[in-house]
Design an enzyme around this catalytic site. Structure first.
Site, short mmCIF file in Angstrom:
data_model
loop_
_atom_site.label_atom_id
_atom_site.label_comp_id
_atom_site.label_asym_id
_atom_site.label_seq_id
_atom_site.Cartn_x
_atom_site.Cartn_y
_atom_site.Cartn_z
N LYS A 183 78.62 22.13 -2.49
CA LYS A 183 79.35 21.34 -1.48
C LYS A 183 79.49 22.06 -0.14
CE LYS A 183 80.73 17.56 -3.82
NZ LYS A 183 80.50 16.19 -3.33
N SER A 222 75.19 22.94 -10.37
CA SER A 222 75.81 22.60 -9.09
C SER A 222 77.12 23.29 -8.78
CB SER A 222 76.00 21.08 -9.01
OG SER A 222 76.65 20.61 -10.17
#
Lengths: 320, 320
Positions: A53, A305
């Site tokens: 992110k 991720s």
């Protein structure tokens, strides 16, 4: 808004280079043996703030005008986007308000607060985070940093795909978490531009498989309200409109995997890769380990991720 | 035997390049803030077989003659060297016998067996692993791969130091685990050759601090028998003769840290770096976090030497 192009991803790579890490591609003989493939794991868990992110958050905030930044930013997020926006905002000396669900993992709330974010909690089931975020943004003149439905954010996430190509060359298959769709479609944008034959798949939690259904129906489908997965990072109501437009053109498809497979993948990552993955961060690995996508004989990239997970939850899973 | 030179480390780097991984240097804003330094963590836990030991094992076995390799190799080890020798031997199609203590972590015994090693267990307190190893080597004509007291092994471990210099430039301070001394003296050999002003410190478990005492007395001191630390990888009886000769010339010193600091460092690595470190792999990080060596304002490299840890032990530590 128009979907981003490969040129936007390339521009993002230059723009965010001073702020993000080039994460390593991890190898594992065990993973190659199980899949029958040549696999690299893009460890975005080793990214700043512990998840991919950071890429989108830095690209979005760096692209705001001086005036926008001076007023401050706001984001809504279950945790990883929250930390990234708080961290990126602090880097630019910008105040950040973060709207988080009250059941977000404590480690994510704590990290976001430690990064200087002003936290507003909401009830994931009863309240609408987007409405809360937009109301606060309007009332306080804050610039909204959307978690996925924004060309700058998608282009930022796509830089992970460029790095995979630059460090490993063309891949036949890439697997990335689904949910809002910012990462998997950003990566698809990058990889399909560099190696047109690549098959990029989204992976989502069973019971929260709106991407599978949306690609089948041709319209953005919703997930029923309520939490049905340990993948706290992958519980968006539905895909973003821009990610969906990209997904229809550039994804090979989407698959759903059950939480038990995610737990197995977290244990595998602990034992064989020696890295910490949160549930959502392990879901693409779970798809590879369970054979949800056929990988035999192929060159494969798996997006791991994120790695922000409460120690008590992690301990319970790996010691099970 | 003569200690290795920097030329031996450079030759090792070329020799083992096809077999080992170039491990990443991890950064952490939290670590920089706590230490007041600019710190990189050399994550050898991400090395093949989960520890730096692959470097020395490949360099030693690749340097044996064809005839020696055909007869097979033997090693004694608490676990990380065991896995590395078994794995490296298998790579070269060489049979490997591994002598391991009966109280070695199960994950290390299991991994060594999975890598094709023939395992011989011994009692760490009552028996002498070196004697067992030498007897078996003589009886079966096996070439011994010593865990640290061998110029090829030390030169192999030193390649981690070359990578630190190549990827980060000169450092002011480097911290690495002590025990037999192969890693810390190999790294010292490399770093002092590249940046003569560097201070390289050995770090060992409190109560098992023979390196501290040996550097003070000028002779190799012993550790009393018995296990007094959770750092199962750092429980050698004393330093090797060759590592000690290098240590006297090239180390700034050695420090000992208690197990509680090691546990804290494992939790820090889990939370802030999102990596899995075994106790011995976290001890140099523990020295940095506790201020055992003054790092303020300096450029610092920390060797995170391994990540092979039983999940139940790891879970108990991080969830505490």
């Amino acid at each position: 808004m128009q979907p981003p192009t490969i040129a936007d991803v390339e521009a993002a790579q230059v723009r965010i280079a001073p702020y993000v890490r080039r994460t390593p591609l991890l190898r594992s003989e065990a993973l190659d043996a199980i899949t029958g493939a040549t696999v690299v794991v893009k460890a975005e868990s080793l990214q700043r703030f512990g998840a991919f992110k950071a890429r989108g958050a830095f690209n979005r905030i760096a692209s705001f005008t001086e005036a926008e930044r001076a007023r401050g930013v706001i984001a809504y997020s279950s945790g990883n986007h929250a930390q990234a926006v708080a961290g990126a905002a602090r880097t630019f000396g910008v105040p950040a308000v973060i709207v988080m669900p009250s059941d977000a993992p404590r480690v994510k709330v704590d990290n976001t607060r430690a990064l200087g974010g002003e936290i507003v909690l909401y009830d994931r089931v009863a309240e609408d985070r987007e409405a809360i975020g937009l109301a606060l943004a309007a009332a306080r003149g804050l610039a909204l940093v959307k978690p996925f439905d924004d060309p700058f954010v998608i282009a930022g996430q796509g830089t992970a795909g460029l790095e995979i190509f630059e460090d490993f060359g063309p891949v036949d298959v890439a697997l990335a978490p689904g949910s809002g769709g910012g990462l998997v479609t950003g990566v698809a944008l990058a990889l399909t531009a560099r190696a047109p034959g690549v098959a990029v798949w989204g992976v989502e939690p069973a019971g929260h498989d709106d991407m599978v259904r949306s690609l089948a129906s041709g319209a953005r489908e919703m997930n029923a309200p309520g939490v049905r997965s340990i993948c706290d990072a992958l519980l968006s109501d539905r895909m973003g409109a821009i990610p969906f437009a990209i997904a229809r053109e550039r994804l090979a498809g989407a698959v759903a995997v059950p939480d038990d497979a995610v737990r197995d993948a977290m244990r595998f990552a602990f034992r064989e890769l020696r890295i910490v993955l949160e549930p959502g961060g392990a879901i693409a690995l779970a798809a590879a380990l369970t054979g949800a996508v056929d990988l035999k004989g192929k060159r494969v990239a798996i997006l791991a991720s994120g790695g922000n997970v409460d120690p008590v939850q992690f301990a319970a899973i790996i010691a099970a």
